[in-house]
Scaffold this motif. Structure first.
Motif, PDB file in Angstrom:
ATOM      1  N   THR A 109       0.650  -1.320   0.112  1.00  0.00           N
ATOM      2  CA  THR A 109      -0.049   0.113  -0.051  1.00  0.00           C
ATOM      3  C   THR A 109       0.719   1.356  -0.195  1.00  0.00           C
ATOM      4  N   PRO A 110       0.413   2.481  -0.283  1.00  0.00           N
ATOM      5  CA  PRO A 110       1.141   3.542  -0.008  1.00  0.00           C
ATOM      6  C   PRO A 110       1.883   3.833   1.092  1.00  0.00           C
ATOM      7  N   ARG A 111       0.863   3.649   2.285  1.00  0.00           N
ATOM      8  CA  ARG A 111       1.375   3.330   3.629  1.00  0.00           C
ATOM      9  C   ARG A 111       2.619   2.612   3.713  1.00  0.00           C
ATOM     10  N   GLY A 112       2.646   1.349   3.231  1.00  0.00           N
ATOM     11  CA  GLY A 112       3.614   0.413   3.125  1.00  0.00           C
ATOM     12  C   GLY A 112       4.782   0.830   2.546  1.00  0.00           C
ATOM     13  N   ILE A 113       4.569   1.704   1.435  1.00  0.00           N
ATOM     14  CA  ILE A 113       5.961   1.921   0.731  1.00  0.00           C
ATOM     15  C   ILE A 113       6.555   3.142   1.570  1.00  0.00           C
ATOM     16  N   SER A 114       5.737   3.753   2.180  1.00  0.00           N
ATOM     17  CA  SER A 114       6.181   4.950   3.160  1.00  0.00           C
ATOM     18  C   SER A 114       6.844   4.600   4.302  1.00  0.00           C
ATOM     19  N   ILE A 115       6.320   3.668   5.017  1.00  0.00           N
ATOM     20  CA  ILE A 115       6.997   2.962   6.034  1.00  0.00           C
ATOM     21  C   ILE A 115       8.490   2.124   5.774  1.00  0.00           C
ATOM     22  N   LEU A 116       8.007   1.601   4.676  1.00  0.00           N
ATOM     23  CA  LEU A 116       9.356   0.751   4.086  1.00  0.00           C
ATOM     24  C   LEU A 116      10.400   1.641   3.771  1.00  0.00           C
ATOM     25  N   GLU A 117      10.277   2.735   3.225  1.00  0.00           N
ATOM     26  CA  GLU A 117      11.474   3.937   2.921  1.00  0.00           C
ATOM     27  C   GLU A 117      12.233   4.263   4.048  1.00  0.00           C
ATOM     28  N   ASP A 118      11.065   4.615   5.168  1.00  0.00           N
ATOM     29  CA  ASP A 118      11.666   5.123   6.614  1.00  0.00           C
ATOM     30  C   ASP A 118      12.468   3.946   7.145  1.00  0.00           C
ATOM     31  N   ALA A 119      12.108   2.887   6.829  1.00  0.00           N
ATOM     32  CA  ALA A 119      12.442   1.762   7.649  1.00  0.00           C
ATOM     33  C   ALA A 119      14.037   1.464   6.876  1.00  0.00           C
ATOM     34  N   GLU A 120      13.931   1.562   5.630  1.00  0.00           N
ATOM     35  CA  GLU A 120      15.232   1.248   4.869  1.00  0.00           C
ATOM     36  C   GLU A 120      16.396   2.199   5.440  1.00  0.00           C
ATOM     37  N   ARG A 121      15.978   3.656   5.406  1.00  0.00           N
ATOM     38  CA  ARG A 121      17.001   4.299   6.026  1.00  0.00           C
ATOM     39  C   ARG A 121      17.518   4.011   7.521  1.00  0.00           C
ATOM     40  N   ALA A 122      16.570   3.902   8.323  1.00  0.00           N
ATOM     41  CA  ALA A 122      16.874   3.494   9.806  1.00  0.00           C
ATOM     42  C   ALA A 122      17.607   2.131   9.907  1.00  0.00           C
ATOM     43  N   VAL A 123      17.373   1.019   8.966  1.00  0.00           N
ATOM     44  CA  VAL A 123      17.998  -0.358   9.185  1.00  0.00           C
ATOM     45  C   VAL A 123      19.362   0.023   8.575  1.00  0.00           C
ATOM     46  N   ARG A 124      19.499   0.786   7.588  1.00  0.00           N
ATOM     47  CA  ARG A 124      20.875   1.125   7.018  1.00  0.00           C
ATOM     48  C   ARG A 124      21.690   1.678   8.013  1.00  0.00           C
ATOM     49  N   GLU A 125      21.200   2.647   8.903  1.00  0.00           N
ATOM     50  CA  GLU A 125      22.010   3.155   9.907  1.00  0.00           C
ATOM     51  C   GLU A 125      22.481   2.186  11.167  1.00  0.00           C
ATOM     52  N   ALA A 126      21.296   1.447  11.295  1.00  0.00           N
ATOM     53  CA  ALA A 126      21.670   0.579  12.493  1.00  0.00           C
ATOM     54  C   ALA A 126      22.772  -0.557  11.824  1.00  0.00           C
ATOM     55  N   GLU A 127      22.807  -0.932  10.918  1.00  0.00           N
ATOM     56  CA  GLU A 127      23.819  -1.743  10.110  1.00  0.00           C
ATOM     57  C   GLU A 127      25.088  -1.127  10.386  1.00  0.00           C
ATOM     58  N   ASP A 128      25.010   0.245  10.111  1.00  0.00           N
ATOM     59  CA  ASP A 128      26.392   0.812  10.148  1.00  0.00           C
ATOM     60  C   ASP A 128      27.208   0.996  11.459  1.00  0.00           C
ATOM     61  N   ARG A 129      25.913   0.989  12.332  1.00  0.00           N
ATOM     62  CA  ARG A 129      26.257   1.169  14.016  1.00  0.00           C
ATOM     63  C   ARG A 129      26.892  -0.440  14.235  1.00  0.00           C
ATOM     64  N   LEU A 130      26.022  -1.419  13.715  1.00  0.00           N
ATOM     65  CA  LEU A 130      26.576  -2.648  14.239  1.00  0.00           C
ATOM     66  C   LEU A 130      27.951  -2.869  13.698  1.00  0.00           C
ATOM     67  N   LEU A 131      28.280  -2.279  12.438  1.00  0.00           N
ATOM     68  CA  LEU A 131      29.824  -2.423  11.764  1.00  0.00           C
ATOM     69  C   LEU A 131      30.673  -1.412  12.159  1.00  0.00           C
ATOM     70  N   GLY A 132      30.495  -0.703  13.528  1.00  0.00           N
ATOM     71  CA  GLY A 132      31.162   0.428  13.950  1.00  0.00           C
ATOM     72  C   GLY A 132      32.569   0.110  13.906  1.00  0.00           C
ATOM     73  N   ALA A 133      32.819  -1.223  14.203  1.00  0.00           N
ATOM     74  CA  ALA A 133      34.497  -1.518  14.035  1.00  0.00           C
ATOM     75  C   ALA A 133      35.197  -1.361  12.941  1.00  0.00           C
ATOM     76  N   LEU A 134      34.246  -1.296  11.817  1.00  0.00           N
ATOM     77  CA  LEU A 134      34.912  -1.282  10.606  1.00  0.00           C
ATOM     78  C   LEU A 134      34.804   0.273   9.906  1.00  0.00           C
ATOM     79  N   ASP A 135      35.861   0.555   9.440  1.00  0.00           N
ATOM     80  CA  ASP A 135      35.781   1.808   8.681  1.00  0.00           C
ATOM     81  C   ASP A 135      34.942   1.769   7.255  1.00  0.00           C
ATOM     82  N   ARG A 136      34.786   3.124   6.845  1.00  0.00           N
ATOM     83  CA  ARG A 136      33.787   2.855   5.466  1.00  0.00           C
ATOM     84  C   ARG A 136      33.906   2.108   4.435  1.00  0.00           C
ATOM     85  N   ASP A 137      35.519   2.094   4.105  1.00  0.00           N
ATOM     86  CA  ASP A 137      35.892   1.225   2.914  1.00  0.00           C
ATOM     87  C   ASP A 137      35.732  -0.353   3.492  1.00  0.00           C
TER      88      ASP A 137
END
Lengths: 168, 168
Positions: A109-137
């Motif tokens: 649904t439109p709401r699903g798409i919207s929620i997904l887009e927010d979630a994707e951003r948040a998950v990506r950030e959480a992943e980067d925190r999870l991999l905090g011991a590694l640098d960007r490369d």
DNA sequence: TATTGTTATACTCTATAACTATA
DNA sequence: TATAGTTATAGAGTATAACAATA
């Protein structure tokens, strides 16, 4: 609430030659991933699994619940409950396929798409925190290697012949 | 026994921009790992978990079941059953600690050491098969990055202060 | 009073089987 | 007869709570 005194040592992973187990590391990382994204996916039922399903619905084009279950590696009976919850949350809809009325095509649904887009951003950030011991490369390398390895094991077995090849 | 026709697609992981989810890849890889090593750990009860515990007993020097459980990230109640099975298989023994008779120090038997050495070789080979899509250097990179990432998340939270730092 | 280990219980996740409807 | 989806049931795996022994 467990390690109070000095009796309980922290994870032995990586401790210079004591224990350096691949499977244990993988398990630790996945558990930490689940804990981290769970706190970020409050609007998505079933946590990581619901998020992955929503993403597969929105980004992929699977004709049925069975196809959806197959590509996520989960059971079709589990998929029923999962879709039930996503429908109840207003994120997806079941649409009957007129060409084959046994199948239900799941659409976001439109709401699903919207929620997904927010979630994707948040998950990506959480992943980067999870991999905090590694640098960007290193994070980029790790993601790429993980993806390639997982892609290959996802292709083994019963699929393969009829299967869509894993675009590397 | 699932993907027969063309209705069920193989894993979407890595398929050029359709789905490329970190958590899904991690889960797929861990599941494949479990399936692969399970077939290789027939002499070790409880599969991967029993193997990891046996390795922690033999390679580490934990004074109690609780310490053992802590460093493997599992519950102490689970550890009891795990040790029960390892004892029944003749791989480890419970030794009472005279200094603190509440604690049981777990030590590997000669048979346990022998089984462990065989298992370590077999598991290592299974891991390399699992990572078959990566070449030798990439496998080494992936192992190193995984270890560093897992090591870091293993250190967060309640441990840390009293904890042994993760030797990187 | 707090901690280690054990046991019993409950809860979650997943797998199996049976059923309906469609083909 | 075979497949998609649902439901009910059973089985792992894990977490919670209560208990005995020891500190």
């Amino acid at each position: 609430m467990e390690a109070r005194g000095q009796a309980v040592a922290p994870s032995l992973i990586g401790q210079a030659g004591i224990i350096d187990d691949f499977g244990l590391s993988l398990g630790v990382l996945l558990r930490a991933y689940h804990a981290m994204v769970a706190s970020v996916l409050e609007h998505v039922p079933q946590g990581p699994r619901g998020y992955q399903t929503l993403a597969a619905v929105a980004r992929g084009n699977q004709p049925s619940q069975l196809a959806l279950a197959g590509c996520l590696g989960i059971d079709r009976t589990v998929m029923t409950y999962l879709i039930d919850d996503l429908v109840a949350a207003g994120l997806v809809e079941r649409q009957l396929n007129p060409a084959d009325r046994r199948q239900r095509k799941i659409v976001a649904t439109p709401r699903g798409i919207s929620i997904l887009e927010d979630a994707e951003r948040a998950v990506r950030e959480a992943e980067d925190r999870l991999l905090g011991a590694l640098d960007r490369d290193q994070r980029a390398d790790f993601r790429a290697l993980l993806r390639r390895a997982a892609c290959a094991v996802g292709d083994v077995g019963d699929v393969g012949a009829a299967g869509i090849p894993c675009a590397d």
